[in-house]
Design a protein around this motif. Structure first.
Motif, short mmCIF file in Angstrom:
data_model
loop_
_atom_site.label_atom_id
_atom_site.label_comp_id
_atom_site.label_asym_id
_atom_site.label_seq_id
_atom_site.Cartn_x
_atom_site.Cartn_y
_atom_site.Cartn_z
N PRO A 91 22.26 -10.78 -27.71
CA PRO A 91 22.17 -12.25 -27.62
C PRO A 91 23.31 -12.93 -28.38
O PRO A 91 23.82 -12.42 -29.38
CB PRO A 91 20.81 -12.54 -28.26
N VAL A 92 23.72 -14.09 -27.90
CA VAL A 92 24.85 -14.81 -28.48
C VAL A 92 24.38 -15.58 -29.71
O VAL A 92 23.45 -16.39 -29.64
CB VAL A 92 25.46 -15.78 -27.45
N PRO A 93 25.02 -15.37 -30.89
CA PRO A 93 24.67 -16.17 -32.08
C PRO A 93 25.33 -17.53 -32.03
O PRO A 93 25.90 -17.93 -31.01
CB PRO A 93 25.20 -15.31 -33.22
N ARG A 94 25.30 -18.26 -33.13
CA ARG A 94 25.98 -19.55 -33.19
C ARG A 94 27.48 -19.34 -33.03
O ARG A 94 28.02 -18.26 -33.29
CB ARG A 94 25.69 -20.24 -34.52
N ALA A 95 28.17 -20.39 -32.62
CA ALA A 95 29.61 -20.27 -32.34
C ALA A 95 30.39 -20.00 -33.62
O ALA A 95 30.08 -20.54 -34.69
CB ALA A 95 30.11 -21.55 -31.68
N PHE A 96 31.40 -19.17 -33.52
CA PHE A 96 32.26 -18.86 -34.65
C PHE A 96 33.18 -20.04 -34.92
O PHE A 96 33.84 -20.54 -34.01
CB PHE A 96 33.07 -17.59 -34.34
#
Length: 315
Positions: free
Chosen positions: A303-308
């Motif tokens: 799953p994609v975390p918060r944007a870097f």
């Protein structure tokens, strides 16, 4: 047939006329074969079939040899060659030109000095490949040079395009964020060339001094970066071909339109990529579309975390 005629004449003592009646061969052919001193297979000269494109074969051969030393994006297509010889008076059709080009390319590929490559196979969720390309589009009334990020999943072949004004770190991070969000997850590793925003110094073999900000992004999204050897673009050939295919398909349509802003262009690119997933068949499973294979691969993606945000703390 040669042996049959000899048996009929010398063993069964049949006349040439009777042999002609039974075999439907001409008498001259029968006489010629019977005069042969030994039982050898008849040889016939190769049939020479002339084509209207033969007069331009050497010109096309020269173009292909010249283009073999150029970058792929600068090489002439079959359509360009067809239009060029049409201007010189070629009266034939496009299909004959394509057939000649395929035959000449086959001759070049049979060169024993050519390099051999092993095709790469990837499991679902294993890897993605990333690359940049330089394109042009009309934005705000001006024809501008754009840097387009290409990200492509190596298994499902789903791809994502985003256009930017440059290849800075901020553009690189944003391209990964948008791509992962569109794919619905993150594979286990990413494959890159030795771009300056990712590699500070290329060492011997696989030794790389990885840029600190790029390494921080990889740690944030939890994937392992891999870098190709020097002058070995085939190691990420899936995205390399994607650059070529999208330039001839999606970007041809984008270059013909007028865009008010870069954001409008990127919105159009996003919609076009999603529509392409539904329309394009997967190269390894032609009965399935890219979108259908992507649904299976999403089960193997993280799953994609918060944007870097690109921030790296320095002591």
């Amino acid at each position: 047939m040669f042996a049959k005629i000899r048996r009929m004449h010398f063993r069964e003592q049949l006349s040439i006329r009777e042999i002609e009646r039974r075999t439907n061969l001409s008498r001259n052919t029968i006489r010629k074969w019977l005069r042969e001193p030994a039982m050898t297979e008849p040889r016939y000269p190769d049939r020479q079939v002339k084509s209207v494109v033969d007069a331009y074969a050497e010109q096309i051969r020269t173009w292909l040899q010249t283009d073999s030393h150029r970058p792929k994006r600068d090489r002439r297509t079959a359509r360009v060659m067809f239009q060029a010889i049409q201007a010189q008076g070629y009266p034939g059709g496009y299909g004959r030109v394509c057939a000649l080009i395929r035959r000449l390319q086959q001759e070049f590929s049979e060169n024993p000095n050519r390099k051999a490559f092993v095709p790469l196979a990837f499991a679902h969720g294993e890897a993605f490949q990333f690359d940049w390309s330089c394109e042009y589009a009309w934005i705000g009334g001006l024809r501008r040079r754009l840097e387009v990020a290409h990200c492509k999943l190596a298994s499902s072949r789903a791809f994502w395009l985003v256009a930017y004004a440059s290849q800075s770190h901020e553009m690189l991070f944003d391209a990964h964020t948008r791509s992962f969000a569109a794919f619905g997850g993150i594979p286990r590793r990413g494959i890159y060339d030795n771009m300056k925003t990712a590699v500070d110094k290329v060492g011997r073999g696989k030794e790389r001094n990885v840029n600190a900000r790029f390494e921080a992004m990889c740690g944030h999204y939890l994937f392992e970066p891999e870098f190709c050897n020097r002058a070995s673009g085939w190691e990420k050939g899936i995205v390399e071909k994607n650059v070529q295919d999208r330039r001839r398909q999606i970007w041809v349509a984008a270059a013909d339109q007028r865009w008010t802003s870069l954001a409008q262009l990127n919105d159009w690119l996003a919609d076009t990529c999603r529509h392409a997933w539904d329309d394009m068949a997967h190269p390894e499973w032609p009965e399935m579309t890219i979108a259908e294979v992507l649904q299976d691969e999403r089960l193997q993606l993280m799953p994609v975390p918060r944007a870097f945000d690109g921030y790296v703390e320095q002591p």
